[in-house]
Structure formats: structure tokens, C-alpha cells
Motif scaffolding. Sequence first.
Motif, PDB file in Angstrom:
ATOM      1  N   PHE A 199    -111.117 -75.075  -4.996  1.00 38.97           N
ATOM      2  CA  PHE A 199    -112.076 -74.928  -3.987  1.00 38.97           C
ATOM      3  C   PHE A 199    -112.789 -73.464  -3.909  1.00 38.97           C
ATOM      4  CE2 PHE A 199    -109.384 -78.455  -2.416  1.00 38.97           C
ATOM      5  CZ  PHE A 199    -110.299 -79.441  -2.081  1.00 38.97           C
ATOM      6  N   ILE A 200    -113.872 -73.391  -3.370  1.00 35.30           N
ATOM      7  CA  ILE A 200    -114.670 -72.252  -3.196  1.00 35.30           C
ATOM      8  C   ILE A 200    -114.847 -72.223  -1.632  1.00 35.30           C
ATOM      9  CG2 ILE A 200    -116.818 -72.854  -3.797  1.00 35.30           C
ATOM     10  CD1 ILE A 200    -117.192 -70.109  -5.246  1.00 35.30           C
ATOM     11  N   GLU A 201    -114.931 -70.842  -1.022  1.00 37.60           N
ATOM     12  CA  GLU A 201    -115.360 -70.712   0.246  1.00 37.60           C
ATOM     13  C   GLU A 201    -116.141 -69.561   0.154  1.00 37.60           C
ATOM     14  OE1 GLU A 201    -112.172 -69.807   3.133  1.00 37.60           O
ATOM     15  OE2 GLU A 201    -110.936 -71.882   2.436  1.00 37.60           O
ATOM     16  N   MET A 202    -117.321 -69.822   0.857  1.00 40.84           N
ATOM     17  CA  MET A 202    -118.236 -68.685   0.962  1.00 40.84           C
ATOM     18  C   MET A 202    -119.259 -68.847   2.122  1.00 40.84           C
ATOM     19  SD  MET A 202    -120.830 -70.011  -2.285  1.00 40.84           S
ATOM     20  CE  MET A 202    -121.881 -68.445  -2.128  1.00 40.84           C
ATOM     21  N   ARG A 203    -119.999 -67.606   2.626  1.00 37.98           N
ATOM     22  CA  ARG A 203    -120.768 -67.771   3.755  1.00 37.98           C
ATOM     23  C   ARG A 203    -121.942 -67.113   3.292  1.00 37.98           C
ATOM     24  NH1 ARG A 203    -120.494 -64.235   8.880  1.00 37.98           N
ATOM     25  NH2 ARG A 203    -121.972 -65.396  10.272  1.00 37.98           N
ATOM     26  N   LEU A 204    -123.149 -67.772   3.775  1.00 38.54           N
ATOM     27  CA  LEU A 204    -124.539 -66.954   3.565  1.00 38.54           C
ATOM     28  C   LEU A 204    -125.040 -66.625   4.765  1.00 38.54           C
ATOM     29  CD1 LEU A 204    -126.168 -68.753   0.498  1.00 38.54           C
ATOM     30  CD2 LEU A 204    -125.103 -66.468   0.533  1.00 38.54           C
ATOM     31  N   ILE A 205    -125.630 -65.612   5.126  1.00 41.28           N
ATOM     32  CA  ILE A 205    -126.452 -65.492   6.349  1.00 41.28           C
ATOM     33  C   ILE A 205    -127.972 -65.145   5.741  1.00 41.28           C
ATOM     34  CG2 ILE A 205    -126.740 -63.873   8.340  1.00 41.28           C
ATOM     35  CD1 ILE A 205    -123.568 -63.088   7.721  1.00 41.28           C
ATOM     36  N   VAL A 206    -128.673 -66.044   6.338  1.00 36.51           N
ATOM     37  CA  VAL A 206    -130.110 -66.065   5.866  1.00 36.51           C
ATOM     38  C   VAL A 206    -131.140 -65.403   6.868  1.00 36.51           C
ATOM     39  CG1 VAL A 206    -132.130 -67.313   4.804  1.00 36.51           C
ATOM     40  CG2 VAL A 206    -129.720 -67.906   4.229  1.00 36.51           C
ATOM     41  N   GLU A 207    -131.879 -64.243   6.457  1.00 41.23           N
ATOM     42  CA  GLU A 207    -132.736 -63.890   7.420  1.00 41.23           C
ATOM     43  C   GLU A 207    -134.224 -64.563   7.145  1.00 41.23           C
ATOM     44  OE1 GLU A 207    -133.657 -59.348   8.848  1.00 41.23           O
ATOM     45  OE2 GLU A 207    -134.472 -59.930   6.833  1.00 41.23           O
ATOM     46  N   ASN A 208    -134.680 -65.092   8.028  1.00 42.26           N
ATOM     47  CA  ASN A 208    -136.139 -65.601   8.084  1.00 42.26           C
ATOM     48  C   ASN A 208    -136.805 -64.780   9.147  1.00 42.26           C
ATOM     49  OD1 ASN A 208    -137.826 -67.644   7.026  1.00 42.26           O
ATOM     50  ND2 ASN A 208    -137.456 -69.009   8.677  1.00 42.26           N
ATOM     51  N   GLN A 209    -138.002 -64.115   8.308  1.00 43.22           N
ATOM     52  CA  GLN A 209    -138.952 -63.353   9.250  1.00 43.22           C
ATOM     53  C   GLN A 209    -139.388 -64.161  10.476  1.00 43.22           C
ATOM     54  OE1 GLN A 209    -138.899 -60.698   8.449  1.00 43.22           O
ATOM     55  NE2 GLN A 209    -140.568 -59.431   9.322  1.00 43.22           N
ATOM     56  N   GLY A 210    -138.994 -63.744  11.741  1.00 43.61           N
ATOM     57  CA  GLY A 210    -139.538 -63.905  12.787  1.00 43.61           C
ATOM     58  C   GLY A 210    -138.566 -65.289  13.508  1.00 43.61           C
ATOM     59  N   ALA A 211    -137.653 -65.613  13.040  1.00 38.56           N
ATOM     60  CA  ALA A 211    -136.795 -66.378  13.413  1.00 38.56           C
ATOM     61  C   ALA A 211    -135.214 -66.083  13.631  1.00 38.56           C
ATOM     62  CB  ALA A 211    -136.745 -67.881  12.345  1.00 38.56           C
ATOM     63  N   PRO A 212    -134.296 -66.612  14.226  1.00 38.07           N
ATOM     64  CA  PRO A 212    -132.897 -66.514  14.223  1.00 38.07           C
ATOM     65  C   PRO A 212    -132.354 -66.606  12.813  1.00 38.07           C
ATOM     66  CG  PRO A 212    -133.371 -67.838  16.035  1.00 38.07           C
ATOM     67  CD  PRO A 212    -134.695 -67.854  15.216  1.00 38.07           C
ATOM     68  N   CYS A 213    -131.427 -65.771  12.585  1.00 36.69           N
ATOM     69  CA  CYS A 213    -130.870 -65.803  11.096  1.00 36.69           C
ATOM     70  C   CYS A 213    -129.739 -67.247  11.056  1.00 36.69           C
ATOM     71  CB  CYS A 213    -129.862 -64.832  10.965  1.00 36.69           C
ATOM     72  SG  CYS A 213    -130.466 -63.123  10.536  1.00 36.69           S
ATOM     73  N   ILE A 214    -129.641 -67.667  10.124  1.00 38.40           N
ATOM     74  CA  ILE A 214    -128.973 -68.957   9.779  1.00 38.40           C
ATOM     75  C   ILE A 214    -127.648 -68.553   9.016  1.00 38.40           C
ATOM     76  CG2 ILE A 214    -128.774 -71.227   8.677  1.00 38.40           C
ATOM     77  CD1 ILE A 214    -130.802 -71.064  11.162  1.00 38.40           C
ATOM     78  N   SER A 215    -126.556 -69.058   9.576  1.00 38.97           N
ATOM     79  CA  SER A 215    -125.247 -68.734   8.714  1.00 38.97           C
ATOM     80  C   SER A 215    -124.867 -70.207   8.233  1.00 38.97           C
ATOM     81  CB  SER A 215    -124.274 -68.377   9.818  1.00 38.97           C
ATOM     82  OG  SER A 215    -123.014 -68.230   9.275  1.00 38.97           O
ATOM     83  N   VAL A 216    -124.445 -70.010   6.929  1.00 44.13           N
ATOM     84  CA  VAL A 216    -124.207 -71.594   6.277  1.00 44.13           C
ATOM     85  C   VAL A 216    -122.741 -71.146   5.532  1.00 44.13           C
ATOM     86  CG1 VAL A 216    -124.674 -73.151   4.479  1.00 44.13           C
ATOM     87  CG2 VAL A 216    -126.435 -71.982   5.942  1.00 44.13           C
ATOM     88  N   GLU A 217    -121.669 -71.866   6.150  1.00 47.00           N
ATOM     89  CA  GLU A 217    -120.443 -71.632   5.480  1.00 47.00           C
ATOM     90  C   GLU A 217    -120.008 -72.774   4.765  1.00 47.00           C
ATOM     91  OE1 GLU A 217    -117.368 -70.232   8.351  1.00 47.00           O
ATOM     92  OE2 GLU A 217    -119.059 -69.848   9.689  1.00 47.00           O
ATOM     93  N   TYR A 218    -119.597 -72.703   3.467  1.00 47.32           N
ATOM     94  CA  TYR A 218    -119.390 -73.735   2.673  1.00 47.32           C
ATOM     95  C   TYR A 218    -117.962 -73.573   2.229  1.00 47.32           C
ATOM     96  CZ  TYR A 218    -119.309 -76.378  -1.907  1.00 47.32           C
ATOM     97  OH  TYR A 218    -118.966 -77.346  -2.810  1.00 47.32           O
TER      98      TYR A 218
END
Length: 182
Positions: free
Chosen positions: A125-144
Motif C-alpha cells: 500500500f501507499i499513503e499520500m496526501r496532495l493539497i491543491v491550490e486553485n486560484q480563487g477557490a479553497p484548497c482541496i486536500s486529497v488523501e490516498y
Amino acid sequence: MKRTLLEVTVSETDEDRDFWATRQWARDNVEGIRKAEIIVVPWIDFRKDAEVLFPQGTTDFVRSLQEALPIVVGVDRSAYAEVALYANTKRLPAIFVTSLMLPALAGALGNILSEQVTGSQTAEFIEMRLIVENQGAPCISVEYKGPPGRAVDTLLDYIERCVPGPTATVGDNNVSEKTKSK
């Protein structure tokens, strides 16, 4: 025995660029954090007694990423610490990325994980998290948490559903008519 095989969590987060630049343990790196498109950031909710921790192997992971992309590690050298967790799971540090650099990061991550999957010490298994900054919108956190072979595709799929922009095109089914007209 019940065993989770795949887990993906998507949420809005207030962990934007300003959040990372204003942490006490990043004070010597503020300018780099404010300018960077990709920032490797610590696990901040892992242990109450340690505010700044990275998973074991982060140093090698960062070197691999730096071969392909300009990245910044979002802590001062004096605050950097790794924690070893034993299991058949490869854990990656959290990564803050702008939506514009997401495709480049996805390519580099795909290559790194591909080497992990075909390596002699393959993680189940792998565990990781991306936090994506999108101009003018809240950041999105995706954990896998799941098999390494589909990690990047799964992350991109979920991000495209939640972040209209460079990862999604107007013709995609994932982009609503409301989003298209903006």
C-alpha cells in the motif's frame, strides 16, 4: 477479518500557501514557500507531541522529485525530522501544489511510484496526501491509501472532480455547465 483495500478522502482545507508560510517552523523559509509551485510539507496532525514530522524516506523522495521539478521543503532545516512507521505501506510526505503544476507533479510521482512498484522492496500500500491550490477557490486536500499502481490516476480523477481548471477541460463530463460558464 475486515481489511480496507482503498481509501480516498477529499475535502476543502484552509492549509493554503499562507498557512504553510506562517508556521513557526518555516520562518527561515517563508520567501521560498511563498514563491514555490510545489512544496513538500510535514504531517501536522500525526502526533500531538511533535508538530513537524515527515515519513521515513522523505529525504530520498525529495531528491527524486528535485531531479524532475523545482520544489521547496516547507520547514527550516533545524525543524526537520522523520518518523519510522513499520508496515507494508510506503508513506509519502504531504505535497502542496498549484493546480497549474499538478500535471507535471503527477508525471514525476508516476515515475517515482512506478520504480517503487517494480523495486525489490515493493510496498503493498501507499499513503499520500496532495493539497491543491486553485486560484480563487479553497484548497482541496486529497488523501490516498491504497495500491501504489493506481495512486496517481486515482488522485487526479478525484482532483478533476473537485477542481475545475488545468486538470479538467470544458469537454470533460466532470465539469458542470455551471463551472463551464464561469
